[in-house]
Write a protein that holds these residues in place. Structure first.
Motif, PDB file in Angstrom:
ATOM      1  N   GLY A 131       0.812  -1.209   0.000  1.00 22.80           N
ATOM      2  CA  GLY A 131       0.000   0.000   0.000  1.00 22.80           C
ATOM      3  C   GLY A 131       0.848   1.261   0.000  1.00 22.80           C
ATOM      4  O   GLY A 131       1.961   1.288  -0.527  1.00 22.80           O
ATOM      5  N   TYR A 135       0.042   5.221   5.146  1.00 28.52           N
ATOM      6  CA  TYR A 135      -1.033   4.485   5.820  1.00 28.52           C
ATOM      7  C   TYR A 135      -0.600   3.086   6.262  1.00 28.52           C
ATOM      8  O   TYR A 135      -1.428   2.254   6.614  1.00 28.52           O
ATOM      9  N   VAL A 157      -0.774  -3.737   8.957  1.00 26.70           N
ATOM     10  CA  VAL A 157      -1.927  -3.226   8.216  1.00 26.70           C
ATOM     11  C   VAL A 157      -1.401  -2.412   7.048  1.00 26.70           C
ATOM     12  O   VAL A 157      -0.566  -1.512   7.227  1.00 26.70           O
ATOM     13  N   THR A 158      -1.845  -2.748   5.840  1.00 23.06           N
ATOM     14  CA  THR A 158      -1.456  -1.964   4.658  1.00 23.06           C
ATOM     15  C   THR A 158      -2.718  -1.344   4.059  1.00 23.06           C
ATOM     16  O   THR A 158      -3.745  -2.003   3.937  1.00 23.06           O
ATOM     17  N   GLN A 159      -2.607  -0.072   3.687  1.00 21.94           N
ATOM     18  CA  GLN A 159      -3.766   0.672   3.206  1.00 21.94           C
ATOM     19  C   GLN A 159      -3.351   1.631   2.083  1.00 21.94           C
ATOM     20  O   GLN A 159      -2.160   1.885   1.872  1.00 21.94           O
ATOM     21  N   TYR A 160      -4.345   2.168   1.408  1.00 14.87           N
ATOM     22  CA  TYR A 160      -4.086   3.193   0.412  1.00 14.87           C
ATOM     23  C   TYR A 160      -5.271   4.151   0.367  1.00 14.87           C
ATOM     24  O   TYR A 160      -6.374   3.830   0.813  1.00 14.87           O
ATOM     25  N   ILE A 170      -9.873   5.835   2.831  1.00 15.58           N
ATOM     26  CA  ILE A 170      -8.724   4.969   3.069  1.00 15.58           C
ATOM     27  C   ILE A 170      -9.199   3.524   3.054  1.00 15.58           C
ATOM     28  O   ILE A 170     -10.074   3.145   3.836  1.00 15.58           O
ATOM     29  N   ARG A 171      -8.640   2.736   2.164  1.00 15.76           N
ATOM     30  CA  ARG A 171      -9.047   1.339   2.039  1.00 15.76           C
ATOM     31  C   ARG A 171      -7.935   0.413   2.516  1.00 15.76           C
ATOM     32  O   ARG A 171      -6.761   0.636   2.246  1.00 15.76           O
ATOM     33  N   THR A 172      -8.338  -0.631   3.213  1.00 13.28           N
ATOM     34  CA  THR A 172      -7.388  -1.608   3.732  1.00 13.28           C
ATOM     35  C   THR A 172      -7.159  -2.708   2.701  1.00 13.28           C
ATOM     36  O   THR A 172      -8.104  -3.272   2.155  1.00 13.28           O
ATOM     37  N   ILE A 173      -5.895  -3.006   2.457  1.00 11.33           N
ATOM     38  CA  ILE A 173      -5.526  -4.094   1.549  1.00 11.33           C
ATOM     39  C   ILE A 173      -5.293  -5.374   2.343  1.00 11.33           C
ATOM     40  O   ILE A 173      -5.819  -6.431   2.030  1.00 11.33           O
ATOM     41  N   GLN A 175      -4.728  -6.877   6.502  1.00 11.52           N
ATOM     42  CA  GLN A 175      -4.690  -6.712   7.943  1.00 11.52           C
ATOM     43  C   GLN A 175      -4.529  -8.077   8.572  1.00 11.52           C
ATOM     44  O   GLN A 175      -5.350  -8.969   8.366  1.00 11.52           O
TER      45      GLN A 175
END
Length: 328
Positions: A131, A135, A157-160, A170-173, A175
């Motif tokens: 991500g 984030y 946790v990876t997000q973009y 913000i969306r989580t890729i 977790q």
């Protein structure tokens, strides 16, 4: 620290939390009650209620709520935070480690609640989509040795950020947990990246994959997993029938979507689950929290047992030495 002392700290933290909450709720109810009484017993209040009933009712709720929230915030900073942090630090720095040690096979453990694998390492491992750096989160890191094999294990946790017109979200890729093992010297290493994803995991990956997509002779494995490799010959050297079976068994044990990435002498294992490790709770009994720690430790231990300590990944002598440690 023994469990009785930890329970005493937990009770103290719980009492301070409930006391602040009860006092704040009492302030809210008292103020709302006084305002409501004035509204119904004074001529000006009755007139205003007839003219603006909705506005008056909202005011009766919002003003006391704001005051109660302010009081709770003050009490939290003054009392609650300190007692919780004392309990939390004791829980994380002593209770977590001593519980993990009980599983056996671990030594030289170090626990860092604020530590974790770096963004750059996760990005370069290709085990999950990293991500955006802004984030990215990684914490609750345990590192040490599992039967002499160095490891690191943490929440990630990876997000973009996605923009749609004036709105942004913000969306989580990913977790879950990521484990990193340094493979034993005499085990099979990977030339470049070798990635194994459960298919549902891969559908959310949206990241880089190695250039060669591989099909094995195990049809059941092919239906469940997808494999990408930098070196096709090396991939088949690593992914023996025994190793494929172990990967599937570990995925069953994890009960969540998994991904593996072999990179040289390093193995990364990602388990996709919305579960944070080692969070101290003032409400849950310590016995239940202890079981959760054991579950997280068992996941790490099973990853080592199934994915590293097997006859197909170590030489016979290494495996014999491993068995002599009574790893179970």
């Amino acid at each position: 620290m023994d469990e009785k002392k930890l329970e005493s700290l937990q009770k103290k933290a719980r009492r301070s939390y409930y006391s602040a909450a009860i006092f704040s709720a009492a302030v809210f109810l008292s103020m709302a009650g006084v305002l409501f009484f004035l509204l119904l017993t004074t001529p000006s209040g009755k007139a205003y209620l007839r003219e603006n009933p909705l506005e008056m009712i909202v005011g009766l709720i919002i003003l006391p709520a704001l005051l109660a929230a302010g009081i709770y915030a003050f009490l939290y900073c003054l009392f609650v935070k300190g007692t919780y942090e004392t309990f939390n630090q004791a829980f994380k720095h002593t209770y977590v480690l001593q519980t993990i040690y009980e599983l056996g096979g671990f030594d030289e453990l170090i626990y860092s609640p604020s530590g974790g694998l770096s963004y750059n390492e996760i990005r370069d491992s290709l085990v999950v989509n990293s991500g955006e750096y802004k984030y990215f989160k990684s914490e609750d890191q345990i590192s040490g040795n599992l039967c002499s094999v160095p490891f690191s294990y943490c929440d990630v946790v990876t997000q973009y950020l996605i923009r749609n017109g004036k709105k942004s979200e913000i969306r989580t890729i990913f977790q879950g947990q990521i484990m990193r093992f340094t493979l034993p010297e005499n085990s099979k290493w990977s030339f470049g990246h070798l990635q194994i994803f459960e298919k549902e995991f891969l559908s959310n990956f949206k990241g880089r994959t190695a250039p060669c997509q591989i099909q094995t002779e195990n049809e059941a494995f092919n239906k469940r997993f997808e494999i990408f490799a930098a070196d096709e010959h090396n991939a088949f050297y690593l992914l023996t029938p025994q190793m494929l079976e172990q990967i599937a068994r570990f995925a069953d044990f994890a009960g969540s979507q998994i991904a593996l990435s072999f990179v040289g002498a390093t193995l990364y294992v990602a388990v996709d689950r919305p579960h944070s490790m080692f969070n101290a709770s003032v409400r849950q009994p310590l016995k239940k929290q202890r079981q959760l720690i054991l579950d997280d430790g068992s996941l790490l231990k099973k990853a080592g047992e199934m994915l590293i300590f097997s006859r197909e990944t170590l030489t016979a002598n290494d495996y014999g030495a491993f068995c002599s440690r009574q790893f179970s």
